[in-house]
Structures are given as structure tokens and as C-alpha cells.
Scaffold this motif. Structure first.
Motif, PDB file in Angstrom:
ATOM      1  N   GLN A 130      -9.485  37.060  37.195  1.00  0.00           N
ATOM      2  CA  GLN A 130      -9.820  38.054  38.021  1.00  0.00           C
ATOM      3  C   GLN A 130      -9.709  39.300  37.536  1.00  0.00           C
ATOM      4  O   GLN A 130      -9.721  40.234  38.487  1.00  0.00           O
ATOM      5  CB  GLN A 130      -9.129  37.651  39.180  1.00  0.00           C
ATOM      6  CG  GLN A 130      -9.004  36.038  39.705  1.00  0.00           C
ATOM      7  CD  GLN A 130     -10.334  35.911  40.385  1.00  0.00           C
ATOM      8  OE1 GLN A 130     -11.124  36.707  40.896  1.00  0.00           O
ATOM      9  NE2 GLN A 130     -10.960  34.756  40.284  1.00  0.00           N
ATOM     10  N   GLY A 131      -9.575  39.351  36.396  1.00  0.00           N
ATOM     11  CA  GLY A 131      -9.476  40.925  36.034  1.00  0.00           C
ATOM     12  C   GLY A 131      -8.012  41.549  35.925  1.00  0.00           C
ATOM     13  O   GLY A 131      -7.621  42.767  35.798  1.00  0.00           O
ATOM     14  N   ASP A 184     -10.338  39.589  47.122  1.00  0.00           N
ATOM     15  CA  ASP A 184     -11.264  38.763  47.871  1.00  0.00           C
ATOM     16  C   ASP A 184     -10.742  38.943  49.428  1.00  0.00           C
ATOM     17  O   ASP A 184     -11.634  38.786  50.544  1.00  0.00           O
ATOM     18  CB  ASP A 184     -11.230  37.317  47.695  1.00  0.00           C
ATOM     19  CG  ASP A 184      -9.787  36.765  47.653  1.00  0.00           C
ATOM     20  OD1 ASP A 184      -8.907  37.422  47.710  1.00  0.00           O
ATOM     21  OD2 ASP A 184      -9.698  35.324  47.977  1.00  0.00           O
ATOM     22  N   ARG A 185      -9.473  39.459  49.559  1.00  0.00           N
ATOM     23  CA  ARG A 185      -9.133  39.698  51.136  1.00  0.00           C
ATOM     24  C   ARG A 185      -8.832  41.251  51.095  1.00  0.00           C
ATOM     25  O   ARG A 185      -7.793  41.628  51.911  1.00  0.00           O
ATOM     26  CB  ARG A 185      -7.878  39.197  51.416  1.00  0.00           C
ATOM     27  CG  ARG A 185      -8.154  37.627  51.386  1.00  0.00           C
ATOM     28  CD  ARG A 185      -6.910  36.720  51.755  1.00  0.00           C
ATOM     29  NE  ARG A 185      -7.152  35.370  51.581  1.00  0.00           N
ATOM     30  CZ  ARG A 185      -6.368  34.466  52.054  1.00  0.00           C
ATOM     31  NH1 ARG A 185      -5.162  34.656  52.546  1.00  0.00           N
ATOM     32  NH2 ARG A 185      -6.729  33.109  51.833  1.00  0.00           N
ATOM     33  N   PHE A 186      -9.420  42.119  50.036  1.00  0.00           N
ATOM     34  CA  PHE A 186      -9.124  43.462  50.155  1.00  0.00           C
ATOM     35  C   PHE A 186      -7.669  43.871  49.902  1.00  0.00           C
ATOM     36  O   PHE A 186      -7.290  45.184  50.263  1.00  0.00           O
ATOM     37  CB  PHE A 186      -9.473  44.192  51.323  1.00  0.00           C
ATOM     38  CG  PHE A 186     -10.974  43.658  51.974  1.00  0.00           C
ATOM     39  CD1 PHE A 186     -12.110  43.957  51.327  1.00  0.00           C
ATOM     40  CD2 PHE A 186     -11.089  43.046  53.147  1.00  0.00           C
ATOM     41  CE1 PHE A 186     -13.399  43.378  51.560  1.00  0.00           C
ATOM     42  CE2 PHE A 186     -12.285  42.472  53.603  1.00  0.00           C
ATOM     43  CZ  PHE A 186     -13.477  42.831  52.848  1.00  0.00           C
ATOM     44  N   GLN A 187      -6.951  42.994  49.272  1.00  0.00           N
ATOM     45  CA  GLN A 187      -5.611  43.304  48.959  1.00  0.00           C
ATOM     46  C   GLN A 187      -5.282  44.445  47.942  1.00  0.00           C
ATOM     47  O   GLN A 187      -4.354  44.808  47.613  1.00  0.00           O
ATOM     48  CB  GLN A 187      -4.842  41.870  48.432  1.00  0.00           C
ATOM     49  CG  GLN A 187      -5.563  41.298  47.260  1.00  0.00           C
ATOM     50  CD  GLN A 187      -6.588  40.155  47.687  1.00  0.00           C
ATOM     51  OE1 GLN A 187      -7.395  40.656  48.622  1.00  0.00           O
ATOM     52  NE2 GLN A 187      -6.511  39.254  46.945  1.00  0.00           N
ATOM     53  N   ASN A 194     -17.226  45.551  48.605  1.00  0.00           N
ATOM     54  CA  ASN A 194     -18.259  44.679  47.785  1.00  0.00           C
ATOM     55  C   ASN A 194     -17.579  44.265  46.562  1.00  0.00           C
ATOM     56  O   ASN A 194     -18.300  44.095  45.398  1.00  0.00           O
ATOM     57  CB  ASN A 194     -19.454  45.227  47.779  1.00  0.00           C
ATOM     58  CG  ASN A 194     -19.406  46.805  47.204  1.00  0.00           C
ATOM     59  OD1 ASN A 194     -18.225  47.357  47.198  1.00  0.00           O
ATOM     60  ND2 ASN A 194     -20.472  47.521  46.767  1.00  0.00           N
ATOM     61  N   VAL A 195     -16.218  44.431  46.358  1.00  0.00           N
ATOM     62  CA  VAL A 195     -15.632  44.262  44.954  1.00  0.00           C
ATOM     63  C   VAL A 195     -14.583  43.077  45.154  1.00  0.00           C
ATOM     64  O   VAL A 195     -13.615  43.201  45.888  1.00  0.00           O
ATOM     65  CB  VAL A 195     -14.939  45.416  44.375  1.00  0.00           C
ATOM     66  CG1 VAL A 195     -14.115  45.064  43.299  1.00  0.00           C
ATOM     67  CG2 VAL A 195     -15.977  46.418  44.134  1.00  0.00           C
ATOM     68  N   ALA A 196     -15.152  41.824  44.929  1.00  0.00           N
ATOM     69  CA  ALA A 196     -14.325  40.758  44.752  1.00  0.00           C
ATOM     70  C   ALA A 196     -13.067  40.560  43.828  1.00  0.00           C
ATOM     71  O   ALA A 196     -11.939  40.126  44.062  1.00  0.00           O
ATOM     72  CB  ALA A 196     -15.138  39.540  44.727  1.00  0.00           C
ATOM     73  N   ALA A 197     -13.247  41.516  42.670  1.00  0.00           N
ATOM     74  CA  ALA A 197     -12.264  41.331  41.666  1.00  0.00           C
ATOM     75  C   ALA A 197     -12.454  42.637  40.933  1.00  0.00           C
ATOM     76  O   ALA A 197     -13.543  42.892  40.753  1.00  0.00           O
ATOM     77  CB  ALA A 197     -12.253  40.167  40.967  1.00  0.00           C
TER      78      ALA A 197
END
Length: 266
Positions: A130-131, A184-187, A194-197
Motif C-alpha cells: 500500500q506504499g 481507502d478511508r481518507f485516514q 481519489n487516492v486509495a494509497a
């Protein structure tokens, strides 16, 4: 103390370390034959008598920081979080982690390891799907790689967690915080949808208050949320005068309900 999935490490003031709980993956470094410890057992730190000054627990592995800046580790190495390849086999006794030195802070993520050096640079190894290593890729790393901190920022502290797939880096001079990993939850707090990781650390969005904080602790949880503990900088000057509700002048005469003249009897 630090707590992993089902084990606990305790650091004493004299630099000794004790552990209890599961040792199924060598997470408390008691060897292959001991699968768990019902009591706090002292942990041998490799082939050294070096005092330990800090420790951090991942999901099923442990990191130890020595007084000299060396780092030691034990436990699960499924994703090379010990910065070496063992083909997935755990490490059951504490050993020196090669490739890192002059370390002032260590931090374990779920299955990733982070090392903050005296010069403010950061290295990492382990799982990176996930980077979360912040090296600009999504490739697993079996050796320490440089984290790509933006703007040449000198980092003063790292924050992650034993079940986290994200990591945070707090700048020393600007007060900025950078984050990479799952979003994925903007954590990550990047103010984008628009950035999942994120594979490279990006600036956490504090809005109009950006750079106004003295960051004291950053922590990431397994529920994919980040908690940032911070406080506003204290004023540098002490006021010489304070407001008061007291009037500066006082009346010299006061009104009275008494009449100034009285009627006389007729």
C-alpha cells in the motif's frame, strides 16, 4: 511498554527488556522451543550487553533500539520487516538489523519497519503493498531504503502502529506532517478523494492551521484512522500588563437618596 498482537514488551529504566505472551513467531525472542511465556521473562539482546533505550512492536515482531544507535529485531519476517530475506521464516532470537545505524527513533508498523536517523532522514523495510514504506513504490523491501520526504524536510518523529498500514512523519522546523500508505478511508488526511494509497509521503492537510502546531505524537490504528496529538506553540513573550475590570478612577462623591432639605413644622 509496547503491545503487539498477543504479546507485551516491557522496557526497564536500566535498559533491560522483559516480554510475556505469545512467542509463536519469535516475537519476544525466547527461542524456537518456547511458544509462550506466562510471566515476564528477560529477553537477551543478541550478542551484546548494550542497554536498550526504546522498543516498538509490530503485528508479530519486535524492534529494539540500543543506546549506541544500533537496532535489533526478532519475530515474524514474512515480509522482510527485519530488513533481510529468510523466505518467510520467523526469527526466534533477537539479532542485529544490518544497514541501519545512528538511529534516534524506531517504529514498527503492522509488517513494516521504520528508522529515524540522527540527521533527520528516514529508512524503512518490509511490506509495501500500500506504499506504506514511503519510498515511491509498492515493492516489498528486504533491505533498508530511503523514505522520500518532501521538500528536504528534516523529520523529528515517526508515527505508525502495530496493526497499521500507514505511516506519518512530523517535520522538525515547519511543523508539517507527511503521510503514506493506505488511504481507502481518507485516514491519511490528504484532503483528496481519489487516492486509495500513497507511495510517497504527502502533506497532511491541517487547513488554515498548517504549520502552526508543535507535533508531539502521531499514531495510526488498525481501523485505518490516524490520531495526531499536537499543541499550539506557546507565546514567546510574556505580557507586561494584564487587563483588569477595576476602574482607573473613582468618583469623589456618591449619590444619596437622602433629601438635601427637610420641611419645617408650621
Amino acid at each position: 511498554a509496547s503491545v503487539g498482537l498477543d504479546f507485551t514488551l516491557i522496557l526497564l529504566a536500566d535498559g533491560r527488556v522483559f516480554g510475556c505472551g505469545s512467542n509463536q513467531n519469535g516475537e519476544i525472542g525466547l527461542g524456537r522451543k518456547i511458544h509462550q511465556s506466562l510471566f515476564a521473562a528477560e529477553i537477551t539482546i543478541g550478542n551484546t550487553t548494550e542497554a536498550i533505550v526504546d522498543l516498538s512492536t509490530g503485528w508479530a515482531f519486535s524492534l529494539f533500539q540500543g543506546a549506541s544507535g544500533n537496532v535489533f529485531g526478532t519475530g515474524s519476517n514474512l515480509f522482510s520487516q527485519m530488513c533481510k530475506t529468510t523466505e518467510g521464516d520467523p526469527i526466534f532470537e533477537v539479532e542485529l538489523i544490518e544497514g541501519v545505524s545512528d538511529v534516534q527513533q524506531i517504529f514498527a508498523g503492522s509488517e513494516s519497519s521504520y528508522f529515524l536517523h540522527d540527521d533527520g532522514s528516514v529508512k524503512a523495510c518490509g511490506r509495501n503493498d500500500q506504499g506504506q514504506l514511503g519510498d515511491g513504490s509498492f515493492a516489498q523491501r528486504n533491505k533498508p531504503v530511503n523514505v522520500k520526504i518532501p521538500k528536504g524536510e528534516r523529520i523529528k518523529l515517526i508515527g505508525s502502529g502495530p496493526s497499521a498500514v500507514s505511516v506519518f512523519f512530523a517535520g522538525e522546523e515547519t511543523g508539517l506532517v507527511f503521510a503514506s500508505g493506505i488511504n481507502d478511508r481518507f485516514q491519511l488526511g490528504l484532503n483528496v478523494n481519489n487516492v486509495a494509497a500513497a507511495s510517497s509521503p504527502s502533506e497532511v492537510d491541517f487547513g488554515e492551521d498548517a504549520g502552526m502546531f508543535n507535533i508531539t505524537k502521531v499514531s495510526a490504528s488498525g481501523t485505518n484512522t490516524a490520531a495526531i496529538a499536537c499543541m499550539l506553540d506557546a507565546p514567546t513573550e510574556t505580557p507586561t500588563a494584564y487587563p483588569t475590570d477595576e476602574p482607573t478612577t473613582y468618583p469623589t462623591a456618591y449619590p444619596t437618596d437622602e433629601p438635601t432639605a427637610y420641611p419645617t413644622a408650621e
